[in-house]
Design a protein around this motif. Structure first.
Motif, PDB file in Angstrom:
ATOM      1  N   SER A 272       0.852  -1.256   0.111  1.00 33.43           N
ATOM      2  CA  SER A 272      -0.058  -0.170   0.025  1.00 33.43           C
ATOM      3  C   SER A 272       0.729   1.338  -0.013  1.00 33.43           C
ATOM      4  O   SER A 272       0.473   2.434  -0.400  1.00 33.43           O
ATOM      5  N   LEU A 273       2.008   1.019   0.585  1.00 34.65           N
ATOM      6  CA  LEU A 273       3.015   2.192   0.428  1.00 34.65           C
ATOM      7  C   LEU A 273       3.604   2.547  -0.689  1.00 34.65           C
ATOM      8  O   LEU A 273       4.543   3.551  -0.984  1.00 34.65           O
ATOM      9  N   ASP A 274       3.307   1.979  -1.811  1.00 33.01           N
ATOM     10  CA  ASP A 274       3.771   2.112  -3.113  1.00 33.01           C
ATOM     11  C   ASP A 274       3.326   3.312  -3.603  1.00 33.01           C
ATOM     12  O   ASP A 274       2.092   3.563  -3.702  1.00 33.01           O
ATOM     13  N   SER A 275       4.167   4.272  -4.137  1.00 30.66           N
ATOM     14  CA  SER A 275       3.879   5.505  -4.800  1.00 30.66           C
ATOM     15  C   SER A 275       2.902   5.361  -5.897  1.00 30.66           C
ATOM     16  O   SER A 275       2.137   6.815  -6.124  1.00 30.66           O
ATOM     17  N   SER A 276       2.732   4.391  -6.425  1.00 27.09           N
ATOM     18  CA  SER A 276       1.652   4.229  -7.351  1.00 27.09           C
ATOM     19  C   SER A 276       0.138   4.321  -7.075  1.00 27.09           C
ATOM     20  O   SER A 276      -0.856   4.267  -7.697  1.00 27.09           O
ATOM     21  N   ASN A 277       0.281   3.735  -5.551  1.00 29.50           N
ATOM     22  CA  ASN A 277      -1.244   3.825  -5.330  1.00 29.50           C
ATOM     23  C   ASN A 277      -1.942   4.995  -5.060  1.00 29.50           C
ATOM     24  O   ASN A 277      -1.440   6.238  -5.014  1.00 29.50           O
ATOM     25  N   PRO A 278      -3.347   5.329  -5.077  1.00 27.34           N
ATOM     26  CA  PRO A 278      -3.879   6.473  -4.382  1.00 27.34           C
ATOM     27  C   PRO A 278      -3.291   7.074  -3.300  1.00 27.34           C
ATOM     28  O   PRO A 278      -3.057   6.257  -2.414  1.00 27.34           O
ATOM     29  N   TYR A 279      -3.900   8.372  -3.010  1.00 29.52           N
ATOM     30  CA  TYR A 279      -3.041   8.869  -1.773  1.00 29.52           C
ATOM     31  C   TYR A 279      -3.952   8.129  -0.545  1.00 29.52           C
ATOM     32  O   TYR A 279      -3.306   7.999   0.474  1.00 29.52           O
ATOM     33  N   SER A 280      -5.228   7.889  -0.635  1.00 32.86           N
ATOM     34  CA  SER A 280      -5.975   7.401   0.349  1.00 32.86           C
ATOM     35  C   SER A 280      -5.471   6.067   0.944  1.00 32.86           C
ATOM     36  O   SER A 280      -5.513   5.731   1.748  1.00 32.86           O
ATOM     37  N   VAL A 281      -4.984   5.228  -0.265  1.00 32.65           N
ATOM     38  CA  VAL A 281      -4.231   3.727   0.148  1.00 32.65           C
ATOM     39  C   VAL A 281      -3.079   4.092   0.851  1.00 32.65           C
ATOM     40  O   VAL A 281      -2.761   3.411   1.827  1.00 32.65           O
ATOM     41  N   GLN A 282      -2.221   4.855   0.465  1.00 31.22           N
ATOM     42  CA  GLN A 282      -0.963   5.162   1.095  1.00 31.22           C
ATOM     43  C   GLN A 282      -1.042   5.587   2.392  1.00 31.22           C
ATOM     44  O   GLN A 282      -0.329   5.233   3.388  1.00 31.22           O
ATOM     45  N   ILE A 283      -2.177   6.740   2.532  1.00 33.18           N
ATOM     46  CA  ILE A 283      -2.466   7.201   4.158  1.00 33.18           C
ATOM     47  C   ILE A 283      -2.672   5.919   5.132  1.00 33.18           C
ATOM     48  O   ILE A 283      -2.088   5.845   6.097  1.00 33.18           O
ATOM     49  N   GLU A 284      -3.638   5.059   4.628  1.00 33.58           N
ATOM     50  CA  GLU A 284      -4.056   3.881   5.458  1.00 33.58           C
ATOM     51  C   GLU A 284      -2.790   3.060   5.561  1.00 33.58           C
ATOM     52  O   GLU A 284      -2.770   2.665   6.815  1.00 33.58           O
ATOM     53  N   GLY A 285      -2.176   2.758   4.741  1.00 31.32           N
ATOM     54  CA  GLY A 285      -1.064   2.068   4.817  1.00 31.32           C
ATOM     55  C   GLY A 285       0.313   2.555   5.723  1.00 31.32           C
ATOM     56  O   GLY A 285       0.460   1.584   6.799  1.00 31.32           O
ATOM     57  N   LEU A 286       0.335   3.872   5.648  1.00 31.41           N
ATOM     58  CA  LEU A 286       1.086   4.615   6.755  1.00 31.41           C
ATOM     59  C   LEU A 286       0.614   4.564   8.263  1.00 31.41           C
ATOM     60  O   LEU A 286       1.231   4.103   8.949  1.00 31.41           O
ATOM     61  N   ARG A 287      -0.552   4.605   8.142  1.00 27.66           N
ATOM     62  CA  ARG A 287      -1.238   4.550   9.679  1.00 27.66           C
ATOM     63  C   ARG A 287      -1.262   3.204  10.007  1.00 27.66           C
ATOM     64  O   ARG A 287      -1.028   3.046  11.357  1.00 27.66           O
ATOM     65  N   LEU A 288      -1.549   2.187   9.486  1.00 24.78           N
ATOM     66  CA  LEU A 288      -1.480   0.807   9.769  1.00 24.78           C
ATOM     67  C   LEU A 288       0.111   0.453  10.303  1.00 24.78           C
ATOM     68  O   LEU A 288       0.085  -0.102  11.567  1.00 24.78           O
ATOM     69  N   ALA A 289       0.908   0.880   9.591  1.00 23.29           N
ATOM     70  CA  ALA A 289       2.343   0.558  10.034  1.00 23.29           C
ATOM     71  C   ALA A 289       2.737   1.514  11.291  1.00 23.29           C
ATOM     72  O   ALA A 289       3.268   0.963  12.270  1.00 23.29           O
ATOM     73  N   GLN A 290       2.160   2.475  11.379  1.00 21.96           N
ATOM     74  CA  GLN A 290       2.493   3.396  12.777  1.00 21.96           C
ATOM     75  C   GLN A 290       1.686   2.579  14.075  1.00 21.96           C
ATOM     76  O   GLN A 290       2.173   2.406  15.251  1.00 21.96           O
ATOM     77  N   CYS A 291       0.341   1.906  13.794  1.00 31.41           N
ATOM     78  CA  CYS A 291      -0.268   1.155  14.750  1.00 31.41           C
ATOM     79  C   CYS A 291       0.585  -0.108  15.271  1.00 31.41           C
ATOM     80  O   CYS A 291       0.787  -0.386  16.261  1.00 31.41           O
ATOM     81  N   LEU A 292       0.942  -0.891  14.179  1.00 34.41           N
ATOM     82  CA  LEU A 292       1.707  -1.981  14.499  1.00 34.41           C
ATOM     83  C   LEU A 292       3.042  -1.892  15.092  1.00 34.41           C
ATOM     84  O   LEU A 292       3.291  -2.686  15.689  1.00 34.41           O
ATOM     85  N   MET A 293       3.725  -0.679  14.706  1.00 34.57           N
ATOM     86  CA  MET A 293       4.894  -0.421  15.442  1.00 34.57           C
ATOM     87  C   MET A 293       4.768   0.788  16.687  1.00 34.57           C
ATOM     88  O   MET A 293       5.755   1.499  16.681  1.00 34.57           O
ATOM     89  N   THR A 294       3.624   1.011  16.984  1.00 35.88           N
ATOM     90  CA  THR A 294       3.620   1.933  18.184  1.00 35.88           C
ATOM     91  C   THR A 294       4.484   1.624  19.452  1.00 35.88           C
ATOM     92  O   THR A 294       4.493   2.547  20.206  1.00 35.88           O
ATOM     93  N   SER A 295       4.802   0.358  19.561  1.00 30.53           N
ATOM     94  CA  SER A 295       5.630  -0.079  20.707  1.00 30.53           C
ATOM     95  C   SER A 295       6.956  -0.588  20.274  1.00 30.53           C
ATOM     96  O   SER A 295       7.038  -0.925  19.244  1.00 30.53           O
ATOM     97  N   GLU A 296       7.798  -0.660  21.104  1.00 34.38           N
ATOM     98  CA  GLU A 296       9.069  -1.264  20.794  1.00 34.38           C
ATOM     99  C   GLU A 296       8.871  -2.839  20.361  1.00 34.38           C
ATOM    100  O   GLU A 296       9.612  -3.315  19.608  1.00 34.38           O
ATOM    101  N   GLN A 297       8.050  -3.514  21.139  1.00 34.89           N
ATOM    102  CA  GLN A 297       7.740  -4.951  20.741  1.00 34.89           C
ATOM    103  C   GLN A 297       7.445  -4.935  19.400  1.00 34.89           C
ATOM    104  O   GLN A 297       7.913  -6.077  18.473  1.00 34.89           O
ATOM    105  N   GLY A 298       6.098  -4.260  18.929  1.00 34.49           N
ATOM    106  CA  GLY A 298       5.560  -4.335  17.734  1.00 34.49           C
ATOM    107  C   GLY A 298       6.624  -3.998  16.808  1.00 34.49           C
ATOM    108  O   GLY A 298       6.741  -4.487  15.588  1.00 34.49           O
ATOM    109  N   CYS A 299       7.262  -2.949  16.802  1.00 32.99           N
ATOM    110  CA  CYS A 299       8.338  -2.617  15.805  1.00 32.99           C
ATOM    111  C   CYS A 299       9.290  -3.668  15.586  1.00 32.99           C
ATOM    112  O   CYS A 299       9.830  -3.976  14.513  1.00 32.99           O
ATOM    113  N   SER A 300      10.010  -4.294  16.594  1.00 30.33           N
ATOM    114  CA  SER A 300      10.827  -5.406  16.521  1.00 30.33           C
ATOM    115  C   SER A 300      10.394  -6.206  15.712  1.00 30.33           C
ATOM    116  O   SER A 300      11.034  -6.935  14.732  1.00 30.33           O
TER     117      SER A 300
END
Length: 844
Positions: A272-300
């Motif tokens: 979803s982070l691929d620049s060929s996707n619509p902005y709305s898809v990229q935004i949700e991909g970025l937010r999903l990544a932030q949520c999954l890596m909101t802690s050190e354990q999730g990031c690891s």
């Protein structure tokens, strides 16, 4: 029926409204008055028993809403109608008559879309209950409209009404119905819009109310369905799935469940982070990544699964932007902000740091600072440092990218704080680019002091980048990388010299004012943070260090710390750096508590950092000279910080300052009691034999927990290579005494001090003994102690050493006698100490 007086009042209020609206308003109330109205503490409700009257009311509401404009919404006639409209439509929805459900649910959507949320908030409950109960209605069009209306309501719901709404949602079993609806999407071949609305509503509920998440992440069938649905190429489906995953990821258990098949979730995220996707898809991909890596354990976990692709995607999104007529498109700014937020995973240690540098993160950050001028970047390479500073001042105040500056400084600070000692920017790119970035940070650092001075003079100016820029320079100066640290100190000195301003007096005066008991507020806290951060940086510069000391910096800082200790000011960073607040701040649950290095004690931490640097530079014998009581009180304060503070940063720096006062180690709560065990030969079960010295009796369980390097390897014990002897104790229990022969290079004095550290966490020693202890501690693999003995600045984020002996309760797998007799005796002693501590606290 409405009274004549109320009709007259409505007529007075209707002045200025078009006659067409008034006509529809009269028809609306004619229809409404065909039913029965009642009022209670939940608002106004209408009751209609006849289907034809229900249809008339809904059509009248629909026509009235169509006639309303944004301007007419402000008229009193319209405002007073909102409660009746909502009550009537809600009542008709609650009747669940199929003949009117489609029209009524569509009108409910129109109500929520057209009427401002501020006008609807008091009447939401009249809509939420019936809408919630219709989510599983047999006619899909009705269910979709109800979900759509609820989506709009929850999007605009204030936190004040969250509790009341959640009670309604629990009563109507909304979460259970939505889960079943989502599961039924793929099996029953329903419309895409159906899944989109249901999944979106479910994600909004999971986002706001943590208790709702358990029912979702424990549903195996739901996850199986989502694994299939996420492969759907439709963008709206992808967005809905990622929103649902993001909300689940706010729960630690939900993240673990998502990452059981980590490759699938990570793949949809990275794709979803691929620049060929619509902005709305990229935004949700970025937010999903932030949520999954909101802690050190999730990031690891994510980094282990897909480190380089994620970093590449972040760098690409941070790079792909351009200005049109000097402006940045709104969509581009949104992508940049979310990408920068995700790049803050540099806060955590890990392999991703290497890939960020490899991908040229310094070039990307510099471009976000000075704009899109390649000519400017190229011209800077051939200029001297002073010429660079002058040139950068011309482009430094570009307004277009200012919202990104706080993130840029935080990313830079985190990257430099987590470098290795031998890190060198040239290893991954252009050294000049990094140096220019440091120049920019140092210029922003000076501006932050100017901003804080404006606040102190009554100006309300509050630059959002001031605190992040100051923090970035602090982290560079105290970076483990020798190159970054020395380069940052040199460049900051040059920038300060070129500016020709001396802020030492102002910074110290700010601390004196705080210590005198002035009341705090957000501006004052901001000024204090900048002052303390700036002093910590000034104190590391040889040219300014002496100046700070001559102005009484050591006494002022120590007085401030003592004052803070008596009047603790707990400060969240978000109050002085609003950019750290994300979409999901305060919404997480079920994550193990992660180590927070500064927490709410940032004022204390920065004060300790500055003081530590000054004491390190000053002749320690001159500190508190002829002030024995003051010195003793200050040492007690520092020891108290080490023992009882909640955050590792202040504890590390308190221990670092104690080192300069001749006290080494990490004071612990029961240190004094455990130190007493050193003379308790009756319960010891290990003899450490030193050449030509008396054996030292110790307790194997303590060595096993705190310093296993002093014990023989387990396999040698089993082979009985080491001498052993039996001794009969007073309780007639056979106890095995294990003898361990130490190297001839170990002397009794060093060993005694080391054992004092192992038992209690700290000790007092002179410089000559410290040199010997460095070697012994290194051989014993006591890295935290080695770091402290060497006088190295604490590395940002390093956990404070733990002196928890509870692990000794677990099976050790060692063949020592303490597994029988001593284990019991030792824990009787521990329980006695803890009971005494409890009684003291209780009586206090």
């Amino acid at each position: 029926m409405r009274s004549s007086s109320s009709s007259k009042q409505a007529a007075d209020n209707s002045r200025g409204i078009k006659s067409h609206i008034l006509t529809l308003h009269q028809r609306l109330y004619h229809a409404l008055n065909l039913g029965t109205r009642c009022c209670d503490d939940k608002g106004q409700k209408w009751h209609y028993s006849d289907i034809e009257i229900q249809r008339l009311v809904v059509r009248s509401v629909d026509a009235f809403l169509d006639s309303i404009s944004a301007e007419s919404l402000q008229h009193q006639v319209v405002k007073e109608s909102v409660g009746d409209i909502v009550g009537a439509v809600g009542s008709i929805l609650a009747s669940k008559r199929e003949a009117t459900m489609r029209l009524a649910s569509d009108v409910a959507v129109k109500i929520v879309r057209m009427i401002p949320s501020s006008m609807l908030q008091p009447h939401f409950s009249n809509l939420i209950h019936p809408l919630s109960s219709l989510l599983s209605f047999r006619e899909l069009r009705v269910a979709i409209s109800c979900a759509s209306a609820l989506n709009l309501i929850l999007s605009n719901l204030t936190s004040k009404r969250e509790k009341k709404v959640w009670e309604i949602l629990k009563t109507t079993n909304v979460v259970g119905d939505l889960v079943e609806n989502v599961k039924g999407y793929s099996t029953e071949n329903k419309a895409t819009e159906y899944f989109q609305e249901m999944a979106s509503l479910l994600s909004k509920i999971l986002w706001r109310w943590p208790p709702s998440r358990f029912h979702v992440w424990t549903d195996k069938k739901l996850f199986s369905i989502l694994d299939t649905v996420k492969l759907n190429p439709d963008c709206s489906i992808k967005i809905a799935v990622m929103q649902l995953f993001s909300a689940l990821a706010l729960c630690g258990n939900g993240t673990n469940k998502l990452l059981e098949d980590g490759e699938g979730v990570v793949k949809i995220m990275v794709d979803s982070l691929d620049s060929s996707n619509p902005y709305s898809v990229q935004i949700e991909g970025l937010r999903l990544a932030q949520c999954l890596m909101t802690s050190e354990q999730g990031c690891s976990k994510i980094i282990k699964l897909s480190c380089e692709p994620i970093v590449k995607a972040i760098i690409t999104l941070m790079s792909k932007w351009s200005l049109d007529a000097g402006k940045l498109a709104k969509d581009q700014m949104s992508i940049l902000v979310e990408a920068c937020r995700l790049a803050l995973i540099t806060h955590w240690e890990g392999d991703h740091h290497f890939y960020f540098w490899k991908a040229g993160v310094d070039r990307v950050l510099l471009r976000l600072i000075i704009g899109n001028s390649d000519t400017t970047q190229q011209s800077l390479h051939s200029l001297s440092l002073q010429e660079q500073i002058i040139k950068l001042e011309e482009v430094f105040d570009t307004d277009v990218l200012l919202p990104l500056r706080p993130y840029v400084w935080d990313i830079l600070g985190c990257l430099t704080a987590n470098c290795m000692e031998d890190f060198f920017p040239k290893m991954h790119g252009n050294e000049t680019v990094f140096n220019v970035l440091v120049v920019c940070a140092c210029m922003a650092f000076v501006d932050s002091i100017l901003t804080s001075r404006q606040i102190s003079h009554g100006n309300a100016c509050h630059s959002s980048e001031s605190e992040p820029a100051s923090r970035a320079v602090l982290m560079m100066i105290y970076s483990p990388s020798k190159y970054i640290s020395s380069k940052a100190r040199f460049i900051l000195s040059e920038v300060l010299a070129l500016k020709g301003k001396d802020y030492v007096g102002y910074l110290l005066d700010s601390l004196k004012a705080a210590s005198s008991g002035n009341k705090f507020g957000i501006p004052s806290n901001f000024r204090l943070v900048i002052s303390l951060t700036s002093l910590a940086c000034y104190s590391a510069l040889p040219k300014y260090q002496k100046h700070v000391i001559q102005h009484g910096g050591i006494n002022i800082l120590s007085s401030f710390i003592s004052w803070w200790f008596d009047n603790p000011v707990h400060l969240n960073r978000s109050s002085v750096a609003p950019h750290v607040q994300s979409h999901f701040s305060g919404r997480t649950c079920c994550w193990p508590s992660s180590e927070d290095w500064e927490g709410e004690d940032m004022l204390l931490l920065f004060g300790l950092v500055a003081l530590a640097e000054l004491i390190n530079a000053e002749d320690r014998c001159g500190i508190f000279q002829n002030q024995i009581e003051l010195r003793a009180a200050f040492i007690r304060d520092l020891q108290e910080i080490c023992i009882n503070n909640s955050y590792s940063g202040p504890r590390w720096y308190a221990a670092y300052i104690l080192r300069h006062l001749g006290l080494y180690g990490f004071p612990s709560k029961f240190g004094r009691e455990f130190r007493e065990l050193l003379t308790d030969n009756e319960h010891s079960d290990v003899e450490l034999i030193i050449k030509n010295q008396e054996p030292v009796r110790v307790h194997g369980v303590i060595l096993l927990v705190r310093c296993p390097s002093l014990l023989p390897p387990e396999e040698l014990l089993k082979e009985k290579v080491f001498d052993s002897s039996y001794k009969q104790d007073s309780d007639s229990c056979n106890r095995l005494i294990t003898k361990v022969r130490l190297s001839a290079h170990v002397d009794c004095q060093s060993l005694t001090k080391l054992l004092e550290y192992i038992y209690s966490g700290s000790f007092e020693a002179g410089e000559d003994l410290v040199k010997k202890l460095k070697i012994l501690a290194k051989h014993c693999n006591l890295q935290s102690l080695v770091h402290l003995l060497c006088g190295s600045n604490p590395k940002w984020g390093t956990p404070f050493p733990s002196f928890d002996f509870t692990s000794a309760l677990e099976p050790a797998g060692r063949n020592f006698s303490y597994e029988s007799f001593f284990h019991y005796s030792f824990w009787v002693f521990v329980c006695r100490v803890r009971l005494r501590d409890f009684i003291c606290v209780f009586l206090a």
